[in-house]
Design a protein around this motif. Structure first.
Motif, PDB file in Angstrom:
ATOM      1  N   SER A  76       0.512  -0.995   0.270  1.00  0.00           N
ATOM      2  CA  SER A  76       0.322  -0.177  -0.070  1.00  0.00           C
ATOM      3  C   SER A  76       0.941   1.122   0.300  1.00  0.00           C
ATOM      4  O   SER A  76       0.719   2.151  -0.643  1.00  0.00           O
ATOM      5  CB  SER A  76      -1.085   0.015   1.266  1.00  0.00           C
ATOM      6  OG  SER A  76       0.103   0.515   2.123  1.00  0.00           O
ATOM      7  N   THR A  77       2.321   1.205   0.507  1.00  0.00           N
ATOM      8  CA  THR A  77       3.155   2.253   0.322  1.00  0.00           C
ATOM      9  C   THR A  77       4.050   2.120  -0.444  1.00  0.00           C
ATOM     10  O   THR A  77       4.785   3.147  -0.367  1.00  0.00           O
ATOM     11  CB  THR A  77       3.942   2.431   1.505  1.00  0.00           C
ATOM     12  OG1 THR A  77       4.668   1.435   2.009  1.00  0.00           O
ATOM     13  CG2 THR A  77       3.133   2.352   2.610  1.00  0.00           C
ATOM     14  N   ASP A  78       3.429   1.725  -1.864  1.00  0.00           N
ATOM     15  CA  ASP A  78       5.160   1.665  -2.395  1.00  0.00           C
ATOM     16  C   ASP A  78       5.761   0.859  -2.638  1.00  0.00           C
ATOM     17  O   ASP A  78       7.190   1.220  -2.544  1.00  0.00           O
ATOM     18  CB  ASP A  78       4.565   2.717  -3.413  1.00  0.00           C
ATOM     19  CG  ASP A  78       5.312   2.877  -4.932  1.00  0.00           C
ATOM     20  OD1 ASP A  78       5.189   1.862  -5.920  1.00  0.00           O
ATOM     21  OD2 ASP A  78       5.246   3.676  -5.569  1.00  0.00           O
ATOM     22  N   GLY A  79       6.110   0.253  -1.613  1.00  0.00           N
ATOM     23  CA  GLY A  79       7.501  -0.499  -1.546  1.00  0.00           C
ATOM     24  C   GLY A  79       7.698   0.595  -0.494  1.00  0.00           C
ATOM     25  O   GLY A  79       9.093   0.122   0.419  1.00  0.00           O
ATOM     26  N   LYS A  80       8.040   1.722   0.281  1.00  0.00           N
ATOM     27  CA  LYS A  80       7.944   2.606   0.612  1.00  0.00           C
ATOM     28  C   LYS A  80       8.612   2.398   2.271  1.00  0.00           C
ATOM     29  O   LYS A  80       9.854   2.540   3.408  1.00  0.00           O
ATOM     30  CB  LYS A  80       7.487   4.046   1.243  1.00  0.00           C
ATOM     31  CG  LYS A  80       7.583   4.494  -0.577  1.00  0.00           C
ATOM     32  CD  LYS A  80       7.165   6.112  -0.223  1.00  0.00           C
ATOM     33  CE  LYS A  80       6.671   6.484  -1.873  1.00  0.00           C
ATOM     34  NZ  LYS A  80       5.883   6.198  -2.343  1.00  0.00           N
ATOM     35  N   PHE A  81       7.504   1.952   3.151  1.00  0.00           N
ATOM     36  CA  PHE A  81       7.465   0.913   4.544  1.00  0.00           C
ATOM     37  C   PHE A  81       5.847   0.309   4.492  1.00  0.00           C
ATOM     38  O   PHE A  81       5.278   0.111   3.783  1.00  0.00           O
ATOM     39  CB  PHE A  81       7.565   1.952   5.740  1.00  0.00           C
ATOM     40  CG  PHE A  81       6.754   3.161   5.057  1.00  0.00           C
ATOM     41  CD1 PHE A  81       5.257   2.737   6.917  1.00  0.00           C
ATOM     42  CD2 PHE A  81       6.471   4.403   4.710  1.00  0.00           C
ATOM     43  CE1 PHE A  81       4.094   3.429   5.867  1.00  0.00           C
ATOM     44  CE2 PHE A  81       4.784   4.357   4.573  1.00  0.00           C
ATOM     45  CZ  PHE A  81       4.385   5.001   5.405  1.00  0.00           C
ATOM     46  N   GLY A  82       6.135  -0.186   5.647  1.00  0.00           N
ATOM     47  CA  GLY A  82       4.860  -0.717   6.376  1.00  0.00           C
ATOM     48  C   GLY A  82       5.105  -1.001   7.961  1.00  0.00           C
ATOM     49  O   GLY A  82       6.590  -0.714   8.342  1.00  0.00           O
ATOM     50  N   LEU A  83       3.945  -0.195   7.898  1.00  0.00           N
ATOM     51  CA  LEU A  83       3.818  -0.309   9.342  1.00  0.00           C
ATOM     52  C   LEU A  83       2.783  -1.016  10.381  1.00  0.00           C
ATOM     53  O   LEU A  83       1.691  -1.013   9.392  1.00  0.00           O
ATOM     54  CB  LEU A  83       3.307   1.367  10.034  1.00  0.00           C
ATOM     55  CG  LEU A  83       2.579   1.709  10.727  1.00  0.00           C
ATOM     56  CD1 LEU A  83       4.218   1.858  11.886  1.00  0.00           C
ATOM     57  CD2 LEU A  83       2.299   3.367  10.955  1.00  0.00           C
ATOM     58  N   TYR A  84       2.790  -1.514  11.051  1.00  0.00           N
ATOM     59  CA  TYR A  84       1.882  -2.559  11.665  1.00  0.00           C
ATOM     60  C   TYR A  84       1.873  -1.986  14.063  1.00  0.00           C
ATOM     61  O   TYR A  84       2.770  -2.330  13.699  1.00  0.00           O
ATOM     62  CB  TYR A  84       2.527  -4.372  12.236  1.00  0.00           C
ATOM     63  CG  TYR A  84       2.972  -3.783  10.216  1.00  0.00           C
ATOM     64  CD1 TYR A  84       1.580  -5.137   9.902  1.00  0.00           C
ATOM     65  CD2 TYR A  84       4.164  -4.364   9.793  1.00  0.00           C
ATOM     66  CE1 TYR A  84       1.981  -5.628   8.327  1.00  0.00           C
ATOM     67  CE2 TYR A  84       4.474  -4.679   8.245  1.00  0.00           C
ATOM     68  CZ  TYR A  84       3.346  -5.235   7.135  1.00  0.00           C
ATOM     69  OH  TYR A  84       4.174  -5.290   6.389  1.00  0.00           O
ATOM     70  N   ARG A  85       0.679  -2.314  13.806  1.00  0.00           N
ATOM     71  CA  ARG A  85       0.154  -2.387  15.328  1.00  0.00           C
ATOM     72  C   ARG A  85       0.632  -4.002  15.849  1.00  0.00           C
ATOM     73  O   ARG A  85      -0.474  -4.764  14.860  1.00  0.00           O
ATOM     74  CB  ARG A  85      -1.176  -1.213  15.810  1.00  0.00           C
ATOM     75  CG  ARG A  85      -0.934  -1.520  17.008  1.00  0.00           C
ATOM     76  CD  ARG A  85      -2.976  -0.885  17.319  1.00  0.00           C
ATOM     77  NE  ARG A  85      -3.234  -0.865  18.842  1.00  0.00           N
ATOM     78  CZ  ARG A  85      -3.099  -0.061  19.651  1.00  0.00           C
ATOM     79  NH1 ARG A  85      -2.907   1.028  19.168  1.00  0.00           N
ATOM     80  NH2 ARG A  85      -3.268   0.058  20.983  1.00  0.00           N
TER      81      ARG A  85
END
Length: 158
Positions: A43-52
């Motif tokens: 969803s960020t075009d590979g820039k980062f991943g953020l998870y809770r």
């Protein structure tokens, strides 16, 4: 350090933001944890991943390991999360932050028996969802399957 090259070249901006409301159900609901996929690499075009990552209370979390291609950051929201910085385990409490560059040995776990919560940020945005969803099945994998799984997900145990 300067700003990177512009990626958006339009004139007036676009309505492309996404909102995840606080009451959204987590994507992963396991025996000891839940995970909310706030922003995946896809969803960020590979820039980062953020998870809770929400710990329900029972002891859980990975032993020391490292990644070759991604950095990982942890921000404790509530409760107590044991954080391993490559040399020692420390109690992470709300507001504590741990940054782990590529190759940095790290681990995290809940040992308190109480609920705890943290944010996990991967950069760049590797596809961690398959790892999260299948890691609980590694005991049922053959040695070859387990090795392939960890290699595919850039996870090297120490």
């Amino acid at each position: 350090m300067s700003y990177p090259d512009a990626r958006y070249l339009g004139d007036g901006g676009e309505a492309t933001a996404t909102l995840r409301v606080a009451g959204a159900e987590p994507e992963l609901d396991g025996a000891a944890t839940t995970a909310s996929y706030l922003a995946t690499g896809a969803s960020t075009d590979g820039k980062f991943g953020l998870y809770r990552w929400d710990f329900k209370g029972p002891r859980s979390g990975p032993d020391p390991h490292f990644h070759r291609s991604i950095s990982e950051s942890f921000f404790v929201l509530s409760g107590t999360v044991k954080l391993y910085d490559g040399t020692k385990w420390q109690d992470g409490r709300p507001g504590d932050f741990l940054y782990v560059p590529e190759g940095g040995v790290h681990g995290f776990r809940n040992e308190s028996g109480e609920p705890a919560s943290m944010l996990i940020l991967f950069a760049p945005g590797a596809p961690r969802e398959d790892y999260f969803e299948r890691v609980s099945t590694v005991a049922q994998m053959s040695d070859e399957e387990r090795t392939e799984f960890y290699l595919r997900h850039d996870t090297f145990w120490t």
